[in-house]
Design a protein around this motif. Structure first.
Motif, PDB file in Angstrom:
ATOM      1  N   LYS A   1      31.418   9.699 -27.881  1.00 24.82           N
ATOM      2  CA  LYS A   1      30.109   9.288 -27.399  1.00 24.82           C
ATOM      3  C   LYS A   1      29.086   9.406 -28.532  1.00 24.82           C
ATOM      4  CE  LYS A   1      26.287  10.949 -24.581  1.00 24.82           C
ATOM      5  NZ  LYS A   1      25.779  12.051 -23.727  1.00 24.82           N
ATOM      6  N   LEU A   2      28.244   8.383 -28.683  1.00 19.01           N
ATOM      7  CA  LEU A   2      27.185   8.465 -29.682  1.00 19.01           C
ATOM      8  C   LEU A   2      26.205   9.568 -29.295  1.00 19.01           C
ATOM      9  CD1 LEU A   2      26.276   4.734 -30.440  1.00 19.01           C
ATOM     10  CD2 LEU A   2      27.887   6.235 -31.628  1.00 19.01           C
ATOM     11  N   SER A   3      25.978  10.490 -30.205  1.00 20.40           N
ATOM     12  CA  SER A   3      25.094  11.622 -29.946  1.00 20.40           C
ATOM     13  C   SER A   3      24.726  12.263 -31.277  1.00 20.40           C
ATOM     14  CB  SER A   3      25.776  12.666 -29.054  1.00 20.40           C
ATOM     15  OG  SER A   3      26.859  13.277 -29.733  1.00 20.40           O
ATOM     16  N   LYS A   4      23.817  13.219 -31.204  1.00 15.46           N
ATOM     17  CA  LYS A   4      23.471  13.969 -32.403  1.00 15.46           C
ATOM     18  C   LYS A   4      24.697  14.707 -32.936  1.00 15.46           C
ATOM     19  CE  LYS A   4      20.544  17.787 -34.013  1.00 15.46           C
ATOM     20  NZ  LYS A   4      19.556  18.816 -33.609  1.00 15.46           N
ATOM     21  N   GLN A   5      25.519  15.241 -32.017  1.00 12.19           N
ATOM     22  CA  GLN A   5      26.698  16.007 -32.418  1.00 12.19           C
ATOM     23  C   GLN A   5      27.728  15.147 -33.143  1.00 12.19           C
ATOM     24  OE1 GLN A   5      25.207  16.341 -29.368  1.00 12.19           O
ATOM     25  NE2 GLN A   5      24.275  18.293 -29.959  1.00 12.19           N
ATOM     26  N   THR A   6      27.791  13.856 -32.798  1.00 15.15           N
ATOM     27  CA  THR A   6      28.753  12.973 -33.469  1.00 15.15           C
ATOM     28  C   THR A   6      28.085  12.166 -34.585  1.00 15.15           C
ATOM     29  OG1 THR A   6      28.394  11.223 -31.810  1.00 15.15           O
ATOM     30  CG2 THR A   6      30.187  12.783 -31.408  1.00 15.15           C
ATOM     31  N   LEU A   7      26.896  12.640 -35.007  1.00 12.30           N
ATOM     32  CA  LEU A   7      26.183  12.080 -36.161  1.00 12.30           C
ATOM     33  C   LEU A   7      25.799  10.621 -35.967  1.00 12.30           C
ATOM     34  CD1 LEU A   7      28.300  13.707 -39.032  1.00 12.30           C
ATOM     35  CD2 LEU A   7      26.274  14.622 -37.868  1.00 12.30           C
ATOM     36  N   ALA A   8      25.413  10.256 -34.756  1.00 13.00           N
ATOM     37  CA  ALA A   8      24.946   8.892 -34.506  1.00 13.00           C
ATOM     38  C   ALA A   8      23.663   8.646 -35.299  1.00 13.00           C
ATOM     39  CB  ALA A   8      24.682   8.702 -33.012  1.00 13.00           C
ATOM     40  N   PRO A   9      23.583   7.559 -36.033  1.00 10.91           N
ATOM     41  CA  PRO A   9      22.390   7.313 -36.853  1.00 10.91           C
ATOM     42  C   PRO A   9      21.171   6.974 -36.002  1.00 10.91           C
ATOM     43  CG  PRO A   9      23.862   5.422 -36.935  1.00 10.91           C
ATOM     44  CD  PRO A   9      24.593   6.496 -36.191  1.00 10.91           C
ATOM     45  N   ALA A  10      20.003   7.350 -36.499  1.00  8.96           N
ATOM     46  CA  ALA A  10      18.755   7.010 -35.828  1.00  8.96           C
ATOM     47  C   ALA A  10      18.508   5.511 -35.936  1.00  8.96           C
ATOM     48  CB  ALA A  10      17.598   7.785 -36.447  1.00  8.96           C
ATOM     49  N   ILE A  11      17.829   4.949 -34.943  1.00  8.96           N
ATOM     50  CA  ILE A  11      17.475   3.536 -34.986  1.00  8.96           C
ATOM     51  C   ILE A  11      16.022   3.393 -35.428  1.00  8.96           C
ATOM     52  CG2 ILE A  11      19.170   2.849 -33.268  1.00  8.96           C
ATOM     53  CD1 ILE A  11      16.945   2.850 -31.188  1.00  8.96           C
ATOM     54  N   GLY A  12      15.699   2.250 -36.016  1.00  8.64           N
ATOM     55  CA  GLY A  12      14.353   2.029 -36.521  1.00  8.64           C
ATOM     56  C   GLY A  12      13.809   0.678 -36.132  1.00  8.64           C
ATOM     57  N   ALA A  13      12.487   0.548 -36.166  1.00  6.97           N
ATOM     58  CA  ALA A  13      11.810  -0.675 -35.737  1.00  6.97           C
ATOM     59  C   ALA A  13      12.201  -1.886 -36.573  1.00  6.97           C
ATOM     60  CB  ALA A  13      10.305  -0.465 -35.777  1.00  6.97           C
ATOM     61  N   ALA A  14      12.580  -1.654 -37.820  1.00  2.00           N
ATOM     62  CA  ALA A  14      12.928  -2.778 -38.693  1.00  2.00           C
ATOM     63  C   ALA A  14      14.114  -3.569 -38.157  1.00  2.00           C
ATOM     64  CB  ALA A  14      13.228  -2.276 -40.101  1.00  2.00           C
ATOM     65  N   ASP A  15      14.993  -2.894 -37.410  1.00  2.00           N
ATOM     66  CA  ASP A  15      16.191  -3.542 -36.861  1.00  2.00           C
ATOM     67  C   ASP A  15      16.062  -3.810 -35.365  1.00  2.00           C
ATOM     68  OD1 ASP A  15      17.535  -3.378 -39.351  1.00  2.00           O
ATOM     69  OD2 ASP A  15      18.038  -1.285 -38.937  1.00  2.00           O
ATOM     70  N   ALA A  16      14.839  -3.811 -34.843  1.00  2.00           N
ATOM     71  CA  ALA A  16      14.642  -3.870 -33.392  1.00  2.00           C
ATOM     72  C   ALA A  16      15.309  -5.083 -32.755  1.00  2.00           C
ATOM     73  CB  ALA A  16      13.150  -3.851 -33.066  1.00  2.00           C
ATOM     74  N   ARG A  17      15.119  -6.256 -33.314  1.00  2.00           N
ATOM     75  CA  ARG A  17      15.652  -7.466 -32.680  1.00  2.00           C
ATOM     76  C   ARG A  17      17.178  -7.472 -32.669  1.00  2.00           C
ATOM     77  NH1 ARG A  17      11.573 -12.242 -32.847  1.00  2.00           N
ATOM     78  NH2 ARG A  17       9.629 -11.137 -33.250  1.00  2.00           N
ATOM     79  N   LYS A  18      17.768  -7.097 -33.793  1.00  2.00           N
ATOM     80  CA  LYS A  18      19.238  -7.050 -33.841  1.00  2.00           C
ATOM     81  C   LYS A  18      19.780  -6.027 -32.857  1.00  2.00           C
ATOM     82  CE  LYS A  18      23.155  -5.834 -36.768  1.00  2.00           C
ATOM     83  NZ  LYS A  18      23.687  -4.923 -35.716  1.00  2.00           N
ATOM     84  N   LEU A  19      19.175  -4.843 -32.819  1.00  2.00           N
ATOM     85  CA  LEU A  19      19.689  -3.788 -31.949  1.00  2.00           C
ATOM     86  C   LEU A  19      19.497  -4.124 -30.479  1.00  2.00           C
ATOM     87  CD1 LEU A  19      18.510  -0.685 -33.995  1.00  2.00           C
ATOM     88  CD2 LEU A  19      20.852  -1.505 -33.724  1.00  2.00           C
ATOM     89  N   LEU A  20      18.398  -4.786 -30.133  1.00  2.00           N
ATOM     90  CA  LEU A  20      18.215  -5.222 -28.749  1.00  2.00           C
ATOM     91  C   LEU A  20      19.277  -6.242 -28.357  1.00  2.00           C
ATOM     92  CD1 LEU A  20      14.322  -5.501 -28.521  1.00  2.00           C
ATOM     93  CD2 LEU A  20      15.768  -3.878 -27.279  1.00  2.00           C
ATOM     94  N   ARG A  21      19.589  -7.150 -29.260  1.00  2.00           N
ATOM     95  CA  ARG A  21      20.657  -8.125 -28.984  1.00  2.00           C
ATOM     96  C   ARG A  21      22.000  -7.413 -28.825  1.00  2.00           C
ATOM     97  NH1 ARG A  21      19.185 -13.461 -29.884  1.00  2.00           N
ATOM     98  NH2 ARG A  21      21.365 -14.095 -30.084  1.00  2.00           N
ATOM     99  N   ASP A  22      22.271  -6.436 -29.691  1.00  2.00           N
ATOM    100  CA  ASP A  22      23.519  -5.678 -29.580  1.00  2.00           C
ATOM    101  C   ASP A  22      23.590  -4.941 -28.249  1.00  2.00           C
ATOM    102  OD1 ASP A  22      24.299  -6.538 -32.072  1.00  2.00           O
ATOM    103  OD2 ASP A  22      23.777  -4.678 -33.110  1.00  2.00           O
ATOM    104  N   ALA A  23      22.462  -4.370 -27.816  1.00  2.00           N
ATOM    105  CA  ALA A  23      22.439  -3.651 -26.542  1.00  2.00           C
ATOM    106  C   ALA A  23      22.755  -4.587 -25.384  1.00  2.00           C
ATOM    107  CB  ALA A  23      21.075  -2.992 -26.339  1.00  2.00           C
ATOM    108  N   LEU A  24      22.174  -5.785 -25.403  1.00  3.81           N
ATOM    109  CA  LEU A  24      22.459  -6.754 -24.340  1.00  3.81           C
ATOM    110  C   LEU A  24      23.918  -7.193 -24.368  1.00  3.81           C
ATOM    111  CD1 LEU A  24      19.421  -9.180 -23.932  1.00  3.81           C
ATOM    112  CD2 LEU A  24      20.040  -7.176 -22.598  1.00  3.81           C
TER     113      LEU A  24
END
Length: 305
Positions: free
Chosen positions: A239-262
């Motif tokens: 599971k993505l989490s702080k414990q598994t070192l999931a990277p932080a997300i940033g506004a610069a990638d907002a559109r790509k990450l929103l598309r990935d989430a959908l």
């Protein structure tokens, strides 16, 4: 917005143990779109009841990230660490009705005498060792009495769920020995106080739902409708989490990450370019389809890292 006149009240409740990561974004997007598609209010609550793990500066970072992604909420942000007095009042109500008792068992003692939990349940089943000992509440953990009655609910994605809390979990903790209130108590009280009617969250919390419904019944609180989406995992199935070192997300990638989430939610993508993420989310709201969400507990994410 007057939430009292809103038939649908949803919420997103991150824990500030680190910055927002992609797994949390997927949960936020699902919660936001389901609320907006149903003409509802969308609340944000900071779940920092465990002050030993949460850091105040992450709360601000999380809220700023939500804004940057166009995920704007209604009303004031509720903060659990500011609600100890309310939780204490509810604990007194449960104690007056003899629904709770003090427990002095250590983790080792429980592990030595307990049975294993059912599939999907972490930890051993508490065997009720202290139920009849009448220990003082001060300096001990406080547990709630459970029953072996079936608790049934229909999750909007995962389908019918059934659990016997006493057999599969045992009497569970509401206040820890160190005086901190447990997540199960805080989330039930907060949802009731905020008038939450629909809970959309990750399937890692599916097995907590019966415990929360048990508390709702004891306290006379309404039970929201539940929708548990698959938890996003990384390349090795964690599971993505702080414990598994999931990277932080940033506004610069907002559109790509929103598309990935959908994509991970198996939702159709808006096919028209928009000037802002807010406009893009409004288009996604019009196409929101709960029936398309995968009926599974975990899912390898598009941006799993």
């Amino acid at each position: 917005m007057n939430h009292a006149n809103t038939k649908y009240i949803g919420r997103f409740a991150p824990s500030p143990t680190g910055p927002l990561h992609f797994g949390s974004l997927v949960a936020a997007v699902a919660s936001y779109l389901d609320s907006r598609a149903n003409g509802g209010a969308w609340l944000v609550r900071i779940e920092d009841v465990d002050t030993t793990r949460c850091k105040p500066h992450f709360s601000g970072e999380i809220l700023a990230t939500l804004h940057a992604f166009g995920l704007n909420w209604d009303g004031e942000v509720m903060v659990q660490s500011e609600r100890a007095a309310r939780y204490s009042t509810v604990m007194d109500q449960l104690a007056t009705k003899q629904f709770t008792y003090a427990c002095a068992c250590s983790r080792k003692e429980i592990a030595d005498s307990a049975t294993a939990g059912s599939d999907g349940i972490e930890g051993p089943v508490y065997p009720g060792t202290c139920r009849a000992r009448a220990l003082p509440f001060k300096a001990n953990a406080i547990r709630v009495r459970t029953t072996n009655d079936e608790i049934r609910f229909v999750d909007r994605v995962q389908g019918e769920c059934v659990q016997r809390v006493e057999t599969e979990i045992g009497d569970f903790i509401l206040r820890r020995r160190d005086g901190l209130f447990a997540y199960q108590l805080a989330v039930v009280v907060d949802d009731a106080d905020q008038g939450v009617t629909h809970v959309v969250r990750g399937a890692d919390l599916l097995d907590s739902t019966a415990r929360q419904i048990h508390l709702q019944h004891l306290l006379g609180f309404p039970t929201p409708q539940y929708l548990h989406i698959p938890v996003v995992t990384n390349d090795v199935g964690q599971k993505l989490s702080k414990q598994t070192l999931a990277p932080a997300i940033g506004a610069a990638d907002a559109r790509k990450l929103l598309r990935d989430a959908l994509r991970d939610l198996r939702q159709p993508l808006p096919d028209t370019p928009f000037a802002t993420t807010g406009e893009w989310l409004r288009a996604a709201t019009l196409r929101w389809n709960v029936a398309a969400i995968p009926k599974c507990r975990t899912l390898a994410g598009s941006s799993g890292g």
